[in-house]
Scaffold this active site. Sequence first.
Site: not given
Ligand code: SAM
Length: 261
Positions: A121, A37, A59, A173
Amino acid sequence: MSQLGKVYLVGSGPGDPDLLTVKALRLIRSADVVVYDRLVSAEILALIPEKTKRWSVGKAAGRHCVPQDQINPLLYDLAKRYPAIVRLKGGDPFIFGRGSEEAEFLGERRVAFEVVPGITAAAACTAYSGIPLTHRGMSRIIHIATGHFRDDEPLDLDWSALTGPESTLVVYMGLSNIERITDGLMRAGMPGETPAAAIQNGTTPDHYCLTSRVDRLASEVREAGMAAPVLLVFGEVVRLADVMGGWFLPAAPMPARVGEM
Ligand SMILES: C[S@@+](CC[C@H](N)C(=O)[O-])C[C@H]1O[C@@H](n2cnc3c(N)ncnc32)[C@H](O)[C@@H]1O
């Protein structure tokens, strides 16, 4: 079934390659194909051996490079051709990662799969910002919600369930709907001065944490020009960033500190 390969739904954590699990690293090194991804960091992609086939299905919110209904059959097709397929995802595959949809699709077609949890996250971006999700006397409940809905859908979260005392709310998100989220929380009774944070690119060299309060968060985030991926955090625990933050990239700018407001 025996002629089909196995798909590993692997969480890669939020960015820092040191947060990969030992199992994730072992699988990345031994897979025949890695399907990844957009949120998988460049440092983690660099761990994929040269000889391994790579497939980007990256995505971004509203801009789907490969739609989910094409990723599922892609994994199935790859399982017909290769023994070991790693489906690499940001964070944890089962937390807003659509890993469960992929597992369901594969299971229905009798493709063997394994799930390798990753650090999500909410756990890592907060810890790297000096914000504990729970803290005695401050927070003993954690809510995790998504702030992303399709353009034509109302943001119909149960706001009052998310605003209770001694709780921490983490919103994934939520950047594009940040005004609706903070308004919804305050209308449901969250005091405007409640500490709040927005963490961008958490755990990476570009890690940036803005601390504020719920009534100012949206305008300060817009003013700072923050861009995805951003995690939103609401609750008293955000105050602790004043004393516990800074251990990761201590030189990173912190424009607003809760203690100074
Ligand atoms: C589609 S979700 C995926 C979440 C992922 N599966 C997890 O467990 O962290 C994507 C969202 O996760 C958050 N996110 C993921 N990685 C991040 C990071 N390194 N810094 C800040 N927000 C993060 C943000 O809110 C982002 O829009």
